[in-house]
Write a protein that holds these residues in place. Structure first.
Motif, mmCIF file in Angstrom:
data_model
loop_
_atom_site.group_PDB
_atom_site.id
_atom_site.type_symbol
_atom_site.label_atom_id
_atom_site.label_comp_id
_atom_site.label_asym_id
_atom_site.label_seq_id
_atom_site.Cartn_x
_atom_site.Cartn_y
_atom_site.Cartn_z
ATOM 1 N N PHE A 61 -16.456 16.500 -48.368
ATOM 2 C CA PHE A 61 -15.356 16.741 -49.343
ATOM 3 C C PHE A 61 -14.588 18.105 -48.712
ATOM 4 O O PHE A 61 -13.517 18.116 -48.872
ATOM 5 C CB PHE A 61 -15.673 16.733 -50.827
ATOM 6 N N GLY A 62 -15.287 19.084 -48.713
ATOM 7 C CA GLY A 62 -14.731 20.441 -48.175
ATOM 8 C C GLY A 62 -13.787 20.361 -46.992
ATOM 9 O O GLY A 62 -12.869 20.822 -47.132
ATOM 10 N N LEU A 63 -14.527 19.767 -46.052
ATOM 11 C CA LEU A 63 -14.137 19.816 -44.626
ATOM 12 C C LEU A 63 -12.655 18.795 -44.850
ATOM 13 O O LEU A 63 -11.743 19.003 -43.992
ATOM 14 C CB LEU A 63 -14.928 19.270 -43.882
ATOM 15 N N ALA A 64 -12.735 17.590 -45.605
ATOM 16 C CA ALA A 64 -11.558 16.894 -45.909
ATOM 17 C C ALA A 64 -10.523 17.472 -46.596
ATOM 18 O O ALA A 64 -9.277 17.000 -46.360
ATOM 19 C CB ALA A 64 -12.178 15.444 -46.213
ATOM 20 N N HIS A 65 -10.824 18.436 -47.235
ATOM 21 C CA HIS A 65 -9.721 18.876 -48.144
ATOM 22 C C HIS A 65 -9.650 20.683 -48.429
ATOM 23 O O HIS A 65 -10.010 21.165 -49.109
ATOM 24 C CB HIS A 65 -9.772 18.593 -49.674
#
Length: 244
Positions: free
Chosen positions: A104-108
């Motif tokens: 999630f963090g890497l995608a956002h």
């Protein structure tokens, strides 16, 4: 025309919620495409077809708008995470949760940095609280299985610190220079510290017993709320005395 119609530049009769949603959607798209620097007041206002003062009227300032965007995206992610069928092995379930958090963090990236920046300076959002509750439940399931080696509070704190730090470290590097094994290494290091392959309750000593009792303390209905809080504090202190 109403004040809202004047401020937004939209036709009369447009609801406040619709205008607010339009601004949040515009800001989210700008953040996704160009990062935080792209989500300026002027750019958001233009993309949402509103006048700049409307943003301040509805959100207070740009920080308020960015927090609202982060809350909306985070809430959708937490809902998906909560609905996921848990793995029968509670440790593997926690491992899967870590991987989802990092993904999630890497995608956002822009939103994750907003969520992670200066959390002490503002009230934690309902979505963030829901996410922590999901993590606490996963840790509690490990404790119920007798495989938690530290207190639940310490386990949650370690997982939050290591998980967030891992994402921020990866985001600080260009995509092609990120260490592909960093997340898994950090994850396994934390899991090795807080979990055991066999139930710790099989080991003699008050710490192991404290962890086991703490995991089921909510079922002790004979205790008052204050008595339960006091006992939780004592059990947490005992739980963290297991040698590592």
């Amino acid at each position: 025309m109403s004040d809202l119609g004047v401020d937004t530049g939209l036709e009369a009769g447009v609801s406040r919620d619709e205008v607010r949603g339009r601004i949040i959607a515009a800001a989210a798209e700008l953040l996704a495409e160009g990062g935080r620097d792209a989500a300026t007041t002027r750019a958001v206002a233009a993309a949402a077809a509103v006048q700049a003062p409307t943003i301040y009227r509805l959100f207070g300032d740009m920080r308020g708008l960015l927090d609202a965007v982060a809350e909306q995206v985070l809430a959708a992610y937490i809902a998906e995470k909560s609905a996921r069928e848990p793995h029968p092995d509670p440790v593997q379930d926690l491992r899967d949760g870590w991987d989802m958090h990092v993904a999630f963090g890497l995608a956002h990236p822009a939103l994750f940095e907003i969520i992670s920046s200066a959390p002490h300076a503002r009230r934690r959002s309902p979505a963030a609280d829901a996410g922590i509750d999901v993590l606490k439940r996963r840790v509690r399931n490990i404790a119920r299985a007798g495989r938690l080696r530290v207190s639940e509070a310490r386990a949650v704190g370690l997982l939050q610190a290591a998980g967030t730090g891992t994402v921020l470290t990866l985001l600080a590097e260009p995509d092609d220079r990120r260490d592909p094994g960093l997340s898994a290494t950090a994850r396994e290091a934390v899991l090795a510290h807080i979990t055991a392959e066999v139930p710790v309750i099989e080991k003699a000593g008050p710490a192991a017993a404290a962890i086991a009792l703490r995991a089921v303390l909510q079922e002790a209905t004979v205790l008052t709320a204050n008595e339960r809080l006091l006992l939780e504090e004592w059990l947490d202190r005992l739980a963290d005395t297991i040698p590592t």
